[in-house]
Structure formats: C-alpha cells, structure tokens
Design a protein around this motif. Sequence first.
Motif, PDB file in Angstrom:
ATOM      1  N   GLY A 140       4.483  16.147  14.454  1.00 32.13           N
ATOM      2  CA  GLY A 140       4.091  15.078  13.840  1.00 32.13           C
ATOM      3  C   GLY A 140       3.056  15.130  12.870  1.00 32.13           C
ATOM      4  N   GLN A 141       1.452  15.530  13.498  1.00 35.05           N
ATOM      5  CA  GLN A 141       0.054  15.197  12.641  1.00 35.05           C
ATOM      6  C   GLN A 141       0.299  16.115  12.299  1.00 35.05           C
ATOM      7  N   LYS A 142       1.115  17.553  11.874  1.00 32.84           N
ATOM      8  CA  LYS A 142       1.397  17.933  11.089  1.00 32.84           C
ATOM      9  C   LYS A 142       1.677  18.033   9.712  1.00 32.84           C
ATOM     10  N   ARG A 143       3.191  17.056   9.952  1.00 33.32           N
ATOM     11  CA  ARG A 143       3.771  16.661   8.529  1.00 33.32           C
ATOM     12  C   ARG A 143       2.317  14.670   8.341  1.00 33.32           C
ATOM     13  N   CYS A 144       2.043  14.323   8.983  1.00 33.65           N
ATOM     14  CA  CYS A 144       1.551  13.395   8.702  1.00 33.65           C
ATOM     15  C   CYS A 144       0.317  13.690   7.776  1.00 33.65           C
ATOM     16  N   GLU A 145      -0.650  15.276   7.985  1.00 28.38           N
ATOM     17  CA  GLU A 145      -1.816  15.339   7.096  1.00 28.38           C
ATOM     18  C   GLU A 145      -1.160  16.210   6.130  1.00 28.38           C
ATOM     19  N   LEU A 146       0.092  17.096   6.130  1.00 26.99           N
ATOM     20  CA  LEU A 146       0.606  17.402   5.497  1.00 26.99           C
ATOM     21  C   LEU A 146       1.432  15.971   3.765  1.00 26.99           C
ATOM     22  N   LEU A 147       1.498  15.102   4.114  1.00 29.61           N
ATOM     23  CA  LEU A 147       1.719  14.015   3.665  1.00 29.61           C
ATOM     24  C   LEU A 147       0.153  13.578   2.790  1.00 29.61           C
ATOM     25  N   SER A 148      -0.946  13.626   3.516  1.00 29.23           N
ATOM     26  CA  SER A 148      -2.291  13.087   3.348  1.00 29.23           C
ATOM     27  C   SER A 148      -2.751  13.650   1.632  1.00 29.23           C
ATOM     28  N   ASN A 149      -2.584  14.796   2.475  1.00 23.80           N
ATOM     29  CA  ASN A 149      -2.958  16.130   1.565  1.00 23.80           C
ATOM     30  C   ASN A 149      -2.173  15.820   0.019  1.00 23.80           C
ATOM     31  N   LEU A 150      -1.164  16.041   0.089  1.00 25.05           N
ATOM     32  CA  LEU A 150       0.035  16.039  -1.357  1.00 25.05           C
ATOM     33  C   LEU A 150      -0.320  14.403  -2.256  1.00 25.05           C
ATOM     34  N   GLU A 204       0.989  -1.475   0.279  1.00 25.05           N
ATOM     35  CA  GLU A 204       0.231  -0.191   0.063  1.00 25.05           C
ATOM     36  C   GLU A 204       1.001   1.135  -0.010  1.00 25.05           C
ATOM     37  N   PRO A 205       0.252   2.331  -0.685  1.00 25.66           N
ATOM     38  CA  PRO A 205       1.375   3.479  -0.405  1.00 25.66           C
ATOM     39  C   PRO A 205       1.513   3.943   0.789  1.00 25.66           C
ATOM     40  N   ALA A 206       0.651   3.691   1.279  1.00 21.70           N
ATOM     41  CA  ALA A 206       1.191   4.454   3.642  1.00 21.70           C
ATOM     42  C   ALA A 206       2.103   4.059   3.106  1.00 21.70           C
ATOM     43  N   TYR A 207       2.827   2.756   2.539  1.00 22.56           N
ATOM     44  CA  TYR A 207       4.413   2.024   3.367  1.00 22.56           C
ATOM     45  C   TYR A 207       5.581   3.452   3.103  1.00 22.56           C
ATOM     46  N   ASP A 208       5.327   3.846   1.880  1.00 21.41           N
ATOM     47  CA  ASP A 208       6.797   5.111   0.949  1.00 21.41           C
ATOM     48  C   ASP A 208       5.933   5.435   2.177  1.00 21.41           C
ATOM     49  N   LEU A 209       5.340   6.701   2.273  1.00 21.76           N
ATOM     50  CA  LEU A 209       5.229   7.728   3.758  1.00 21.76           C
ATOM     51  C   LEU A 209       5.832   7.541   5.044  1.00 21.76           C
ATOM     52  N   GLY A 210       5.414   5.975   5.194  1.00 15.07           N
ATOM     53  CA  GLY A 210       5.992   6.508   7.082  1.00 15.07           C
ATOM     54  C   GLY A 210       7.690   6.326   6.582  1.00 15.07           C
ATOM     55  N   ILE A 211       8.241   6.359   5.788  1.00  7.01           N
ATOM     56  CA  ILE A 211       9.797   6.190   5.963  1.00  7.01           C
ATOM     57  C   ILE A 211      10.117   7.833   5.826  1.00  7.01           C
TER      58      ILE A 211
END
Length: 312
Positions: A256-266, A232-239
């Motif tokens: 961490g939440q801010k970065r997580c939301e940025l990754l999700s939005n992108l 699943e794509p989230a694997y790469d985003l975990g790095i």
Amino acid sequence: MKNWINRIPKLVLDKVKASGKTGIEWLESLDHLIYILQKRWEIEVIKVHEGGTHAFIGEAITQGNKRVILKLSMPEMIGETEFENEIKALELADGNGYVQLLQYDLSCGAALLEQLGKPLKSLNFPVDNQIETICNTLRKSWIEIPNGTNLQDGKDICSFFLNFLDGLYKVFSTLISRKTMDKVFMICESRLDAFIPEKSVLVHGDPHNANLLQDLYSNEFKLIDPDGIYCEPAYDLGILMREWPDELVDNPIILGQKRCELLSNLTDVESQLIWEWGLIQCVATGLLLVKTGQKQEGIKLLKIAELWAERF
C-alpha cells in the motif's frame, strides 16, 4: 420507429424494472424519445452498447458520418443532481481529460457524446501502467472551476462519508473494529475542516479503469461518467488506492505504501493525503460490497483497511 427495448442489456433492464412504475413508463416511452432525439440532433442510432449499467447507451452516426454516443439516463437519475453534476463537469472540462459533450437535455436525461474506444480495463496492462495512465489523464482533468459553480464540494463529500459510514457500521459492526472506524471518522472530520476552495479542483469521483476509455484519434485516454465534485486532488487518488486489492493482500502495508508513493510521484500530491483518502475509500467500498451481497470482496478490502489504519 425501431424497437430498442428488447436490445437493452439485461443489467440495465433489470434495474429499470426494479424501479417500479416510473421504470416501466420510461421503457414504454424509450423508442419515442430516441426517435425525437434523432430528429433534433440529426443522428441515427445504429446499435446498443452492452457496457451500460445505469443508462441506455447507443452508438449513433451523424449526418456528417461521424460516430457518436447517445446516453439516456435511467428514470431515477433524471431531474436529480447526479445527472446535472455529470453534465456540469463535462461542460467545465470541455474535453480536457474527459469525453467531449456535444449536446444534452436535462429534462429527459439525455446526452450526446463523442465516441471513444476500449476501456483501459479491457487492455490487460500491468497495474502500474494502468495507474500511470489514469494519473496522466487525471492531471489534465484537474482544472480550476469558476466561483459559484453549483457542484458538491469537499465539505459535502466528507459529510456524506461520515453519515454513510456511520449507517453501514451500525449494521456490519462485527466486520471491522471500532478502532479502525474511529480513525476513519477522524480523517473525514479532518478533511472536512481542511477544505480550502483555492486548493480544490474538478475531480472525477470514481476514476477506475472501466471509466477510462481510449481516444480514437490519439494514444491518450479520456474519463467518462464523472460525479462532478469540487475537492482536493487526493480524493481521486484514494479510489486508486482501493482498486486492484488482489495486488495488495500479500503485504497490505508495504504494498500500500509503495502504491501511495507511486501515486504521489506521478501527480505531485502529498502522499499522506492519498493514504488518508485511500483508507476512507477502502472501508466505504468494503462495507458497501458486503451490503450488496459481494461479501468476499468486501471483507478483503476491510482486512486491508484494518492494517492500513495501524499506520496512523
């Protein structure tokens, strides 16, 4: 024949010598191998790149005066799944978000690749800009792959992490709480059970900013050194959640939440999955850094992970 042995970066040379007899034999045959490949692929190696860590990386020129890269894997990689999976990933991607594969020989661990420019890491972009650049490239590279392609899949990866983390925790149990480890194990098992081939894509496996290089003919970037994984794509985003830890230490949960939301939005990937893979990666990398003698950096990640685990 030119003598390339004395031009190999020290890091690569030390690793090869540490591999014992096979490493010495590889070194002794390196000049001849380069000579043979130059004839076969009609290239001329002109210099060694200093950036290599697990391979001989040489810049070469074709008969048509085009610059290319010759990559020769270290002995322990030849004949192993790591090199084969890298080649499969590059063949499947065919230049979509990845360096273009031109030629290869599995028997000797050789690959001929297009030449790229500077790594993203060297350009000193702000972290959020780096994240956006990596995510834009990942979106191009997350392609569906044909049924029956023999790559590691999400189940393989989760099983690996369960065994890998269990082994490390037995050695370094004083550095991280049992409560946090139990949550990490729970997440690994959850992602294993949730693996769905139809929702999986070709993922890179380690898309940090040193594995992203500029395309010489555009403003885009391309990934190098893929692990070759179907997940699943989230694997790469975990790095990307575990990278740049100094940007997170002041307030790991909020930042961490801010970065997580940025990754999700992108990327349009569910933020909860990104957070879960980020926690797995943070703990795994933290313990690995401690094991390899980088204790200060490892403990920094483990402290972040302890706080992230409280979010569950």
